[in-house]
Design a protein around this motif. Structure first.
Motif, mmCIF file in Angstrom:
data_model
loop_
_atom_site.group_PDB
_atom_site.id
_atom_site.type_symbol
_atom_site.label_atom_id
_atom_site.label_comp_id
_atom_site.label_asym_id
_atom_site.label_seq_id
_atom_site.Cartn_x
_atom_site.Cartn_y
_atom_site.Cartn_z
ATOM 1 N N GLU A 193 40.144 30.786 40.961
ATOM 2 C CA GLU A 193 39.935 29.097 41.537
ATOM 3 C C GLU A 193 38.274 29.268 42.270
ATOM 4 N N TYR A 194 38.852 30.150 43.206
ATOM 5 C CA TYR A 194 37.723 30.206 44.976
ATOM 6 C C TYR A 194 36.300 30.703 44.779
ATOM 7 N N ARG A 195 36.420 31.703 43.552
ATOM 8 C CA ARG A 195 35.455 32.264 43.294
ATOM 9 C C ARG A 195 35.497 33.017 44.542
ATOM 10 N N MET A 196 36.634 33.973 44.080
ATOM 11 C CA MET A 196 36.180 35.273 46.010
ATOM 12 C C MET A 196 36.877 36.546 45.110
ATOM 13 N N ARG A 197 36.846 37.469 45.641
ATOM 14 C CA ARG A 197 37.126 38.650 45.438
ATOM 15 C C ARG A 197 38.155 39.758 46.267
ATOM 16 N N CYS A 198 38.878 40.071 45.940
ATOM 17 C CA CYS A 198 39.739 40.440 46.752
ATOM 18 C C CYS A 198 40.496 42.537 46.140
ATOM 19 N N PRO A 199 39.292 43.352 45.666
ATOM 20 C CA PRO A 199 39.662 44.617 44.761
ATOM 21 C C PRO A 199 40.635 45.515 46.089
ATOM 22 N N GLU A 200 41.115 46.095 45.361
ATOM 23 C CA GLU A 200 42.491 46.480 45.919
ATOM 24 C C GLU A 200 41.624 47.737 46.852
ATOM 25 N N ARG A 201 40.935 47.972 47.430
ATOM 26 C CA ARG A 201 39.776 49.266 48.069
ATOM 27 C C ARG A 201 39.851 47.733 49.290
ATOM 28 N N TRP A 202 40.027 46.966 49.449
ATOM 29 C CA TRP A 202 40.111 45.261 50.640
ATOM 30 C C TRP A 202 42.113 44.869 50.192
ATOM 31 N N GLN A 203 42.614 46.187 50.287
ATOM 32 C CA GLN A 203 44.005 45.089 50.082
ATOM 33 C C GLN A 203 45.145 46.455 51.240
ATOM 34 N N VAL A 204 45.102 45.558 52.536
ATOM 35 C CA VAL A 204 45.481 46.726 53.312
ATOM 36 C C VAL A 204 46.582 46.791 53.615
ATOM 37 N N LEU A 205 48.000 47.049 52.633
ATOM 38 C CA LEU A 205 49.534 46.207 52.543
ATOM 39 C C LEU A 205 50.127 47.707 52.913
ATOM 40 N N PHE A 206 51.465 47.239 53.757
ATOM 41 C CA PHE A 206 52.583 48.320 54.628
ATOM 42 C C PHE A 206 53.671 47.753 54.184
#
Length: 326
Positions: A193-206
């Motif tokens: 909706e906000y025309r943004m990207r967060c591909p897996e390489r930018w996801q730092v989840l633990f």
């Protein structure tokens, strides 16, 4: 050796019931505030300590309230614990705290609280409780349809943050946080909706134990492979502050190379250089007052309808965010 309530009553020339009302903060409208304050001050100077165990045995009514929170190593939890301690004691109850270091040991820490004769329980995750805990419960943050709940509006928070970053011109967003937290479900749903990207390489989840922010930023650099985001959303302020320090250590700048947004608006957020933009839900004292009041209302009226109180966030804009480099 501390004095007894009988000795206090003789010393002040008052009845034991009057002394009891003042010391249990049940004096509102029943005696002059000046008299209640004088009774409490004389009791303090005399070293008076009420025997809560004896009172519980005598009346069957506990004066202890249990509180289950994540580790106070997270400063927001420390601020909330301090506010709850103040609010609970102001109502004449004794707080009993249990802290868990990670979500794996939460149930092991909260169950022993139920072995005590508590007047009620405030917990960040009521889902870890047995089917019928046998006492009034107020949940905070995580939803459970069995209990009264003070809930943070995470969906509104995510939209507020993304709209702000969009206004600055950001489209490449990284996220650092706890895997499975509901806020990240809303985050990924709202990106398009906000025309943004967060591909897996930018996801730092633990999972489980919280990680140090500098370590997470190093992981982000490694995962990105040189294709870096321009903004970072951190799970909490303490993590965001550590991320900013690591950015500085590696020769990058905030907000020149990365805009950083924290969450919870702890007292230190405004003291960092640059100061940290952060999501603010409510002052800890306000949250504590709402939770304790909800608990005592439930204790006084067990059959009343369940209470659902939704806290809407605001965004405190400081120096850690700016337009991305062209």
């Amino acid at each position: 050796m501390s004095v007894t309530m009988t000795e206090l009553a003789k010393r002040l020339g008052l009845s034991q019931s009057t002394i009891s009302r003042a010391l249990n903060y049940k004096d509102g409208g029943r005696m002059k505030p000046e008299l209640a304050a004088r009774i409490r001050e004389v009791a303090r100077q005399a070293g008076f300590h009420p025997n809560q165990a004896a009172a519980t045995l005598r009346t069957g009514a506990s004066k202890m309230i249990g509180v289950s929170l994540p580790t106070p190593r997270n400063l927001r939890n420390a601020e909330l614990a301090a506010a709850l301690h103040h609010e609970i004691t102001a109502h004449g109850y004794l707080p009993f705290f249990a802290f868990h270091e990670n979500y794996g040991d939460q149930q092991a820490k909260i169950i022993p609280l139920l072995w005590l004769k508590l007047a009620g329980l405030i917990t960040i995750d009521p889902n870890s409780l047995p089917e019928n805990p046998g006492l009034p419960v107020v949940g905070y943050y995580y939803y459970d349809d069995r209990f009264d709940l003070l809930q943070l509006d995470m969906k509104h928070m995510i939209r507020h943050v993304l709209a702000y970053l969009q206004s600055l011109g950001h489209t490449k967003i990284a996220v650092m946080g706890l895997r499975g937290d509901i806020r990240y479900t809303y985050f990924f749903e709202a990106l398009k909706e906000y025309r943004m990207r967060c591909p897996e390489r930018w996801q730092v989840l633990f999972s489980g134990v919280f990680r140090e922010g500098g370590e997470l930023f190093d992981r982000l650099l490694k995962q990105s492979g040189g294709n870096l985001p321009t903004a970072i959303l951190a799970h909490n302020d303490q993590m965001a502050l550590a991320v900013m320090r690591r950015i500085h250590e590696l020769g990058y700048s905030v907000p020149g190379d990365f805009s950083v947004i924290g969450n919870e608006n702890i007292a230190l957020a405004k003291e960092s250089v640059p100061s940290l933009t952060s999501v603010s839900y409510a002052d800890p004292a306000e949250l504590a007052a709402k939770m304790v009041n909800m608990l005592l209302e439930r204790k006084a009226n067990p059959a009343m309808p369940l209470q659902r109180l939704l806290i809407e966030p605001g965004l405190v804009i400081r120096e850690s965010c700016g337009a991305p480099k062209q």
